[in-house]
Design a protein around this motif. Sequence first.
Motif, PDB file in Angstrom:
ATOM      1  N   THR A  22      21.610 -29.498  32.049  1.00  0.00           N
ATOM      2  CA  THR A  22      21.754 -29.481  30.600  1.00  0.00           C
ATOM      3  C   THR A  22      21.827 -28.052  30.080  1.00  0.00           C
ATOM      4  OG1 THR A  22      20.838 -30.429  28.550  1.00  0.00           O
ATOM      5  CG2 THR A  22      19.256 -29.573  30.150  1.00  0.00           C
ATOM      6  N   GLY A  23      22.029 -27.903  28.785  1.00  0.00           N
ATOM      7  CA  GLY A  23      22.048 -26.583  28.163  1.00  0.00           C
ATOM      8  C   GLY A  23      23.380 -26.268  27.516  1.00  0.00           C
ATOM      9  N   ASN A  24      23.434 -25.147  26.817  1.00  0.00           N
ATOM     10  CA  ASN A  24      24.633 -24.738  26.096  1.00  0.00           C
ATOM     11  C   ASN A  24      25.580 -23.890  26.935  1.00  0.00           C
ATOM     12  OD1 ASN A  24      23.979 -26.031  23.693  1.00  0.00           O
ATOM     13  ND2 ASN A  24      22.693 -24.334  23.038  1.00  0.00           N
ATOM     14  N   GLY A  27      29.505 -24.453  32.863  1.00  0.00           N
ATOM     15  CA  GLY A  27      29.404 -24.690  34.295  1.00  0.00           C
ATOM     16  C   GLY A  27      28.594 -25.903  34.694  1.00  0.00           C
ATOM     17  N   LYS A  28      28.158 -26.700  33.735  1.00  0.00           N
ATOM     18  CA  LYS A  28      27.344 -27.873  34.060  1.00  0.00           C
ATOM     19  C   LYS A  28      28.127 -28.879  34.899  1.00  0.00           C
ATOM     20  CE  LYS A  28      26.503 -28.421  29.675  1.00  0.00           C
ATOM     21  NZ  LYS A  28      26.961 -27.161  29.105  1.00  0.00           N
ATOM     22  N   THR A  29      29.336 -29.208  34.459  1.00  0.00           N
ATOM     23  CA  THR A  29      30.144 -30.192  35.177  1.00  0.00           C
ATOM     24  C   THR A  29      30.578 -29.655  36.530  1.00  0.00           C
ATOM     25  OG1 THR A  29      30.899 -31.146  33.096  1.00  0.00           O
ATOM     26  CG2 THR A  29      32.215 -31.640  35.048  1.00  0.00           C
ATOM     27  N   THR A  49      25.120 -34.628  33.163  1.00  0.00           N
ATOM     28  CA  THR A  49      25.345 -33.325  32.558  1.00  0.00           C
ATOM     29  C   THR A  49      25.558 -33.474  31.063  1.00  0.00           C
ATOM     30  OG1 THR A  49      27.763 -33.317  32.762  1.00  0.00           O
ATOM     31  CG2 THR A  49      26.511 -32.511  34.651  1.00  0.00           C
ATOM     32  N   GLY A  50      25.340 -32.396  30.331  1.00  0.00           N
ATOM     33  CA  GLY A  50      25.596 -32.386  28.892  1.00  0.00           C
ATOM     34  C   GLY A  50      24.556 -31.572  28.148  1.00  0.00           C
ATOM     35  N   SER A  65      17.821 -28.850  35.453  1.00  0.00           N
ATOM     36  CA  SER A  65      18.204 -27.441  35.358  1.00  0.00           C
ATOM     37  C   SER A  65      18.866 -27.212  34.010  1.00  0.00           C
ATOM     38  CB  SER A  65      19.192 -27.067  36.470  1.00  0.00           C
ATOM     39  OG  SER A  65      18.582 -27.188  37.731  1.00  0.00           O
ATOM     40  N   GLU A  66      18.615 -26.056  33.439  1.00  0.00           N
ATOM     41  CA  GLU A  66      19.212 -25.714  32.148  1.00  0.00           C
ATOM     42  C   GLU A  66      20.148 -24.520  32.337  1.00  0.00           C
ATOM     43  OE1 GLU A  66      17.950 -25.020  27.526  1.00  0.00           O
ATOM     44  OE2 GLU A  66      16.506 -24.489  29.074  1.00  0.00           O
ATOM     45  N   VAL A  67      21.387 -24.679  31.870  1.00  0.00           N
ATOM     46  CA  VAL A  67      22.388 -23.620  31.933  1.00  0.00           C
ATOM     47  C   VAL A  67      22.421 -22.963  30.558  1.00  0.00           C
ATOM     48  CG1 VAL A  67      24.814 -23.091  32.332  1.00  0.00           C
ATOM     49  CG2 VAL A  67      23.714 -24.912  33.640  1.00  0.00           C
ATOM     50  N   ARG A  68      22.230 -21.659  30.549  1.00  0.00           N
ATOM     51  CA  ARG A  68      22.135 -20.916  29.283  1.00  0.00           C
ATOM     52  C   ARG A  68      23.317 -19.966  29.163  1.00  0.00           C
ATOM     53  NH1 ARG A  68      19.391 -15.940  27.854  1.00  0.00           N
ATOM     54  NH2 ARG A  68      18.914 -15.710  30.047  1.00  0.00           N
ATOM     55  N   GLU A  69      23.951 -19.983  28.004  1.00  0.00           N
ATOM     56  CA  GLU A  69      25.046 -19.051  27.753  1.00  0.00           C
ATOM     57  C   GLU A  69      24.489 -17.666  27.465  1.00  0.00           C
ATOM     58  OE1 GLU A  69      27.911 -18.074  24.094  1.00  0.00           O
ATOM     59  OE2 GLU A  69      28.036 -20.145  24.763  1.00  0.00           O
ATOM     60  N   ILE A  70      25.000 -16.687  28.191  1.00  0.00           N
ATOM     61  CA  ILE A  70      24.636 -15.296  27.948  1.00  0.00           C
ATOM     62  C   ILE A  70      25.794 -14.576  27.274  1.00  0.00           C
ATOM     63  CG2 ILE A  70      24.035 -13.101  29.048  1.00  0.00           C
ATOM     64  CD1 ILE A  70      22.556 -14.799  31.173  1.00  0.00           C
ATOM     65  N   LYS A  71      26.997 -14.860  27.765  1.00  0.00           N
ATOM     66  CA  LYS A  71      28.201 -14.248  27.223  1.00  0.00           C
ATOM     67  C   LYS A  71      29.333 -15.236  27.443  1.00  0.00           C
ATOM     68  CE  LYS A  71      30.702  -9.877  27.635  1.00  0.00           C
ATOM     69  NZ  LYS A  71      30.762  -8.605  28.380  1.00  0.00           N
TER      70      LYS A  71
END
Length: 86
Positions: A22-24, A27-29, A49-50, A65-71
């Motif tokens: 999850t997360g904003n 690359g989740k999918t 995912t989502g 797991s959380e995917v975080r946007e950095i850039k």
Amino acid sequence: MEAVKLQRLEPKEKVGLVVVITGNGKGKTSSAMGMALRAVGHTMHLILTGRDAHPDIIERAHTVSEVREIKHTYRQKIEPQKGIDY
């Protein structure tokens, strides 16, 4: 040179797992697809995912797991690119 012997770890009990990505961030999918390809033929896994996973799903999942946007290119006014964004 001596050959290296690799040992594969095998669980005593195979368990179907629920994995949440999850997360904003981006690359989740893609991450889920790689994990699903590895899991094919081994045992049953559910990969979700989502953005903004519901707390009940997070509670029931085995791994989250959380995917975080950095850039991101979008914030730099770069249009979506084939093979990356779609």
